[in-house]
Design an enzyme around this catalytic site. Structure first.
Site, PDB file in Angstrom:
ATOM      1  CE  LYS A 197      43.132  32.953  38.193  1.00 57.11           C
ATOM      2  NZ  LYS A 197      44.386  33.601  37.756  1.00 57.11           N
TER       3      LYS A 197
ATOM      4  CB  SER B 162      45.393  35.670  40.755  1.00 52.20           C
ATOM      5  OG  SER B 162      45.401  35.492  39.346  1.00 52.20           O
TER       6      SER B 162
ATOM      7  CB  SER C  22      48.358  34.911  37.929  1.00 50.48           C
ATOM      8  OG  SER C  22      48.239  36.166  38.547  1.00 50.48           O
TER       9      SER C  22
END
Length: 401
Positions: free
Chosen positions: A43, A120, A144
């Site tokens: 990420k 996210s 997330s």
């Protein structure tokens, strides 16, 4: 250049990647180790040596520059023999749950391409669900990892708070921030867990006391209640007849929700407010409004909300003890469709936080397992365990497949 997320067509699987050029020599990894043969994605809030850290924001990308070293969690994976495949899209400043980034698009949900991937950690879940990597690391502040895991039919863990070091990582709200990861199967997931988690410090869960979050379930759609009941029947060989309990532990879900929102918002503004105002960051829909709200609450008294968090943590610890495992759906429904308006996604997010904040406020581990489906789309089944029982919770999860 800003690339708007499509509301009609699912993105290609490759859309999850952030197109950074690889540094000279690439990213070396150990030739042997417990993760040898596995590939992983990162990420774009974690530092990678030779890469910028864009945080889902073109402004943050412009301010970043290439990083001189990788975050410790990435270094641990490379040292264990895992091969780095690339950095992946995140929702803007990790402050969203939809998986739609106004600047970089919407990574594809490999399990349900017409639905959002969830955020996210959208790119991380997309890369794994589309079969591009074996596992991917994300982060979980308000949900997330758990939300995308549920939406994309993956295994995903929010670990015990502070279990995994977060050096070299963009903070959102350190009171709640955790490092989590995704995999398609529990065996791969457990291999990664052995590297990142170390040894458990909590309950062994050798003879778990199974519990059902009856108050959470009562607030959900009948279709979700039915799917959950059918799944428990199928898992009766392992869980027997779980005892119904009040996961809110006597506190109203609205009280828990607002405590989480205020504490998260205050810290989010503390860490990003100056940058947002100094550089006039052009935030996307939803993210812009959340930061504006966070700016306004950051100056208010937070002592009462912190007291709610401490009270709830103590109550949930008493409920679980050293052997309790709480069962509940991970999310209030399957992933919304990509065409849903921002207002509908925000309503869904607010409903989800009322469930997700239980692990967030307590700091206890929660694992989402791809064991339910509604209308052909995945929905996660969650297990919440005592603090420090992360690897025991993963091992216990393996018995349910």
């Amino acid at each position: 250049m800003t690339v708007p997320a499509s509301d009609t067509l699912p993105a290609a699987p490759e859309h999850c990647w952030v197109p950074y050029p690889a540094p000279p020599g690439g990213t070396p990894h150990a030739a042997a180790g417990p993760l040898q043969g596995l590939s992983f994605a990162v990420k774009d809030i974690y530092d990678m040596e030779g890469y910028p850290t864009g945080c889902g924001s073109p402004h943050m990308l412009a301010l970043s520059g290439n990083k001189p070293r990788s975050a410790p969690v990435v270094e641990a994976l490379l040292a264990a023999g895992a091969a780095f495949a690339g950095k992946v899209v995140t929702d803007e400043l990790a402050f969203s749950m939809s998986g739609k980034n106004a600047h970089f698009g919407a990574p594809r949900n490999g399990a349900a391409p017409e639905r959002i991937s969830g955020g996210s950690s959208s790119g991380s879940a997309s890369a794994v669900s589309c079969g591009l990597v074996d596992f991917a690391i994300g982060s979980d502040t308000g949900g997330s990892v758990r939300a995308p895991a549920s939406h994309c039919g993956l295994v995903g863990l929010r670990p015990t708070h502070e279990r995994i070091p977060l050096g070299g990582t963009m903070p959102l709200a350190p009171r709640f921030d955790t490092c989590g990861w995704f995999a398609r199967d529990i065996a791969t997931f457990a291999r990664v867990g052995a590297v990142l988690l170390g040894e458990d410090t909590g309950a062994t869960l050798a003879a778990p006391r199974w519990l059902v979050a009856a108050d959470v379930l009562a607030a959900l759609d009948p279709a979700v209640q039915a799917a959950f009941g059918t799944t428990l029947d199928r898992l009766a060989f392992a869980v027997g007849q779980p005892a119904p309990v009040q996961a809110g532990c006597g506190l109203a879900f609205d009280t828990l929700y607002w405590a989480f929102r205020h504490l998260q918002g205050a810290e989010a503004w503390q860490h990003h407010g100056t940058t947002i105002e100094r550089h006039n960051l052009q935030l996307g829909p939803g993210v812009k409004e959340r930061f504006a709200w966070s700016r306004d609450v950051a100056a208010t008294g937070l002592a009462g909300h912190a007291a709610v968090q401490a009270d709830f943590r103590a109550r949930l610890a008493a409920l679980l003890g050293t052997d309790g495992v709480l069962l509940m759906p991970t999310m209030p429904q399957v992933a919304p469709l990509l065409r849903e308006p921002e207002s509908a996604l925000d309503d869904y997010r607010n409903q989800a936080i009322r469930m997700l904040c239980l692990a967030g406020l307590s700091g206890f581990p929660q694992i989402s397992l791809p064991l339910m489906r509604i209308d052909g789309a995945p929905l996660g089944l969650s297990l919440v365990g005592p603090p420090g029982s992360d690897r025991a919770l993963i091992a216990l999860s393996a018995t349910l497949f």
